[in-house]
Design a protein around this motif. Structure first.
Motif, PDB file in Angstrom:
ATOM      1  N   VAL A  35     121.007  88.964  29.717  1.00 21.84           N
ATOM      2  CA  VAL A  35     122.199  89.812  29.679  1.00 21.84           C
ATOM      3  C   VAL A  35     123.175  89.197  28.686  1.00 21.84           C
ATOM      4  N   ASN A  36     123.624  90.000  27.730  1.00 22.30           N
ATOM      5  CA  ASN A  36     124.586  89.551  26.736  1.00 22.30           C
ATOM      6  C   ASN A  36     125.685  90.604  26.634  1.00 22.30           C
ATOM      7  N   LEU A  37     126.864  90.241  27.107  1.00 19.15           N
ATOM      8  CA  LEU A  37     128.022  91.128  27.053  1.00 19.15           C
ATOM      9  C   LEU A  37     129.005  90.539  26.053  1.00 19.15           C
ATOM     10  N   GLU A  38     129.026  91.090  24.858  1.00 19.39           N
ATOM     11  CA  GLU A  38     129.845  90.532  23.776  1.00 19.39           C
ATOM     12  C   GLU A  38     130.688  91.636  23.162  1.00 19.39           C
ATOM     13  N   ASN A  39     132.010  91.454  23.257  1.00 18.69           N
ATOM     14  CA  ASN A  39     132.939  92.467  22.760  1.00 18.69           C
ATOM     15  C   ASN A  39     132.602  93.820  23.389  1.00 18.69           C
ATOM     16  N   ASN A  40     132.230  94.776  22.582  1.00 16.41           N
ATOM     17  CA  ASN A  40     131.924  96.113  23.090  1.00 16.41           C
ATOM     18  C   ASN A  40     130.426  96.384  23.176  1.00 16.41           C
ATOM     19  N   SER A  41     129.622  95.333  23.003  1.00 14.90           N
ATOM     20  CA  SER A  41     128.173  95.498  23.033  1.00 14.90           C
ATOM     21  C   SER A  41     127.601  94.909  24.319  1.00 14.90           C
ATOM     22  N   ARG A  42     126.564  95.596  24.838  1.00 14.92           N
ATOM     23  CA  ARG A  42     125.906  95.143  26.056  1.00 14.92           C
ATOM     24  C   ARG A  42     124.392  95.198  25.833  1.00 14.92           C
ATOM     25  N   HIS A  43     123.737  94.059  26.059  1.00 14.26           N
ATOM     26  CA  HIS A  43     122.293  93.969  25.841  1.00 14.26           C
ATOM     27  C   HIS A  43     121.641  93.453  27.125  1.00 14.26           C
ATOM     28  N   TYR A  44     120.613  94.172  27.571  1.00  8.94           N
ATOM     29  CA  TYR A  44     119.934  93.822  28.815  1.00  8.94           C
ATOM     30  C   TYR A  44     118.423  93.822  28.590  1.00  8.94           C
ATOM     31  N   LYS A  45     117.749  92.851  29.229  1.00  7.88           N
ATOM     32  CA  LYS A  45     116.299  92.868  29.359  1.00  7.88           C
ATOM     33  C   LYS A  45     115.959  92.465  30.786  1.00  7.88           C
ATOM     34  N   GLY A  46     114.991  93.187  31.362  1.00  6.80           N
ATOM     35  CA  GLY A  46     114.649  92.851  32.721  1.00  6.80           C
ATOM     36  C   GLY A  46     113.449  93.625  33.215  1.00  6.80           C
ATOM     37  N   LYS A  47     113.281  93.625  34.537  1.00  6.76           N
ATOM     38  CA  LYS A  47     112.151  94.334  35.112  1.00  6.76           C
ATOM     39  C   LYS A  47     112.566  95.018  36.407  1.00  6.76           C
ATOM     40  N   ILE A  48     111.857  96.110  36.671  1.00 11.90           N
ATOM     41  CA  ILE A  48     112.006  96.838  37.928  1.00 11.90           C
ATOM     42  C   ILE A  48     110.818  96.471  38.802  1.00 11.90           C
ATOM     43  N   GLY A  49     111.072  96.052  40.025  1.00 14.20           N
ATOM     44  CA  GLY A  49     109.982  95.631  40.895  1.00 14.20           C
ATOM     45  C   GLY A  49     109.244  94.451  40.300  1.00 14.20           C
ATOM     46  N   ASN A  50     107.905  94.582  40.224  1.00 15.30           N
ATOM     47  CA  ASN A  50     107.111  93.480  39.663  1.00 15.30           C
ATOM     48  C   ASN A  50     106.975  93.542  38.147  1.00 15.30           C
ATOM     49  N   GLY A  51     107.543  94.580  37.526  1.00 15.97           N
ATOM     50  CA  GLY A  51     107.524  94.705  36.070  1.00 15.97           C
ATOM     51  C   GLY A  51     106.263  95.273  35.486  1.00 15.97           C
TER      52      GLY A  51
END
Length: 236
Positions: free
Chosen positions: A201-217
């Motif tokens: 998760v990268n929340l910088e200024n007005n930008s938001r970047h996410y990587k992740g998984k739902i359940g087991n991915g």
């Protein structure tokens, strides 16, 4: 056929029809049909097996069972009980569907509602799509538009969303698993933290970047790229 109503009973063969300034009432059109309707109000067609249908400046048209069809609608409205796979161009119109197969649609200044869509591929400007259920696939390129899916299959394969001044809301069925990657500029992501595990998760200024998984991915892939775009992801 100009300036008059027309009635067609059950018809087996190929049909070419151009109707303007009149109302159509037709039973089952079982052959390949090429139909153009312009400047009308009301009327119904019980079924069109295959072919193409063009509707312009025509209101309150009722369509029963559509097969695999090319459909073009402009400045018009229609209610459609059931449809197969559709290639749809919708401009300044409103359509309401029951169940339908795969939908490939280009929309401008329009609204589409459906009870069920198997797979959705859309290119939208100033438009909205709402579906109570969606099957395995969602691809949407949106400009000033919104896509709202009440329930999407837990066995989804892909969600690709590219939005500019747009909104996406999807609720996945219980048991969904998959990967998630979201890039938003001047936008927000809402998701259930108990069901989604973020690895980055990268929340910088007005930008938001996410990587992740739902359940087991191990399942579908969600990729979202948005500019002035909000996203709501829920899991039943």
């Amino acid at each position: 056929h100009r300036h008059g109503d027309i009635y067609i009973s059950n018809f087996e063969g190929p049909l070419e029809l151009d109707l303007a300034h009149g109302q159509i009432v037709a039973e089952e059109l079982r052959g390949n049909s090429e139909i153009s309707l312009q400047h009308g109000n009301g009327g119904r067609i019980a079924a069109i097996a295959s072919g193409s249908l063009e509707v312009q400046h025509y209101q309150r048209l009722r369509l029963g069972n559509l097969g695999d069809l090319e459909l073009e609608v402009a400045h018009a409205s229609a209610d459609i009980d059931q449809a197969g796979d559709l290639e749809l161009e919708l401009r300044h119109g409103r359509l309401e569907f029951g169940e339908m197969g795969d939908l490939n649609v280009e929309m401008q200044h329009s609204k589409l509602e459906a009870e069920s869509i198997n797979a959705l591929n859309s290119d939208m400007q100033h438009s909205s799509i709402e579906s109570e259920r969606l099957g395995a696939e969602l691809n949407a390129d949106c400009q000033h538009s919104q896509v709202e899916i009440d329930r999407m299959s837990a066995n989804f394969s892909v969600i690709n969303f590219d939005g500019n001044h747009s909104y996406l809301a999807v609720e996945l069925d219980n048991g969904a698993n998959g990967e998630l990657e979201v890039d938003l500029n001047h936008g927000r992501l809402h998701y259930p933290e108990s069901r989604v595990s973020m690895s980055y998760v990268n929340l910088e200024n007005n930008s938001r970047h996410y990587k992740g998984k739902i359940g087991n991915g191990n399942g579908g892939k969600i990729t979202i790229d948005g500019n002035f775009t909000d996203v709501s992801l829920e899991i039943n």
